[in-house]
Design a protein around this motif. Structure first.
Motif, PDB file in Angstrom:
ATOM      1  N   SER A   1       0.808  -1.218   0.000  1.00 20.15           N
ATOM      2  CA  SER A   1       0.000   0.000   0.000  1.00 20.15           C
ATOM      3  C   SER A   1       0.842   1.270   0.000  1.00 20.15           C
ATOM      4  O   SER A   1       0.291   2.367  -0.038  1.00 20.15           O
ATOM      5  CB  SER A   1      -0.932   0.009   1.219  1.00 20.15           C
ATOM      6  OG  SER A   1      -1.809  -1.097   1.179  1.00 20.15           O
TER       7      SER A   1
ATOM      8  N   ASN B   1      -0.594   7.948  -1.914  1.00 14.79           N
ATOM      9  CA  ASN B   1      -0.999   7.319  -0.662  1.00 14.79           C
ATOM     10  C   ASN B   1      -2.234   7.995  -0.077  1.00 14.79           C
ATOM     11  O   ASN B   1      -3.112   7.335   0.486  1.00 14.79           O
ATOM     12  CB  ASN B   1       0.149   7.327   0.339  1.00 14.79           C
ATOM     13  CG  ASN B   1       1.284   6.400  -0.055  1.00 14.79           C
ATOM     14  OD1 ASN B   1       1.130   5.563  -0.938  1.00 14.79           O
ATOM     15  ND2 ASN B   1       2.421   6.550   0.589  1.00 14.79           N
TER      16      ASN B   1
ATOM     17  N   GLU C   1      -1.779  -1.677  -6.143  1.00 17.59           N
ATOM     18  CA  GLU C   1      -2.850  -1.556  -5.141  1.00 17.59           C
ATOM     19  C   GLU C   1      -3.948  -0.618  -5.604  1.00 17.59           C
ATOM     20  O   GLU C   1      -5.103  -0.768  -5.198  1.00 17.59           O
ATOM     21  CB  GLU C   1      -2.284  -1.103  -3.797  1.00 17.59           C
ATOM     22  CG  GLU C   1      -3.127  -1.489  -2.613  1.00 17.59           C
ATOM     23  CD  GLU C   1      -3.406  -2.986  -2.545  1.00 17.59           C
ATOM     24  OE1 GLU C   1      -4.591  -3.336  -2.342  1.00 17.59           O
ATOM     25  OE2 GLU C   1      -2.485  -3.812  -2.689  1.00 17.59           O
TER      26      GLU C   1
END
Length: 198
Positions: free
Chosen positions: A71, A79, A113
């Protein structure tokens, strides 16, 4: 696809396919100074090797660390978009989640991700036809993504493709043999596809 929990409530499936994120303040996404993508390859190789051991101690902690590393895009902006999308997904605001994850894909198309998270959201919206291509892209970028493999298995089983589902679940199981739902799916589908043991 997160995360995978067969026959589980939809929010649990989402948690299995996409790691949960902490709350993120509302407001526009700022443009912080970007950093290069972190290289977690060595740590991931060690963790995934440990996780693949059926007798691994504390497999939940190993899995959580793997998900943390997957992640981390290395970009503060990416992020933040991931966390905001996860918050929207957890709140069942699927349209907002799709917006965040699509923006994330535009910003970081090589971030597995991001594709996995959007695939999960499409699945939650009962749009498997949109989910599968994103799963495939996530797996192209990260072939060891056991959550995406399990999610693919769920969709294939739901659409009656037992042989493909079994292959996906077996691949997920080989990487992470500690998810009971995946193990149960392998046992169930193996009987259907391969026939009962004699």
């Amino acid at each position: 696809m997160v995360l995978a929990l067969l026959a589980a409530p939809a929010p649990l499936l989402a948690q299995a396919m996409v790691p949960g994120g902490e709350a993120v303040p509302e407001g526009p996404v700022t443009e912080p100074v970007e950093q290069s993508r972190p290289n977690h390859d060595e740590e991931l190789a060690i963790l995934l090797d440990r996780l693949s051991d059926p007798d691994a101690p504390a497999p939940e902690r190993i899995e959580q660390r793997v998900i943390e590393l997957w992640s981390d895009s290395g970009s503060d902006t990416a992020n933040l978009l991931l966390r905001r999308g996860q918050d929207a997904l957890n709140a069942e605001d699927y349209e907002a989640a799709i917006e965040h994850f699509s923006a994330l894909i535009d910003h970081e198309p090589g971030f597995a991700e991001a594709w996995n998270a959007r695939a999960t959201t499409f699945f939650m919206m009962d749009l498997p036809g949109l989910s599968v291509p994103d799963i495939e892209q996530a797996l192209t970028l990260n072939p060891q993504h056991f959550g995406a493999l399990a999610g693919l298995g769920i969709i294939l089983e739901q659409t009656g493709e037992a042989k493909g589902a079994l292959a996906a679940f077996r691949a997920a199981q080989a990487l992470n043999p500690h998810r009971d739902q995946v193990n149960e799916a392998v046992d169930r589908l193996a009987t259907e596809v391969d026939g009962p043991d004699i």
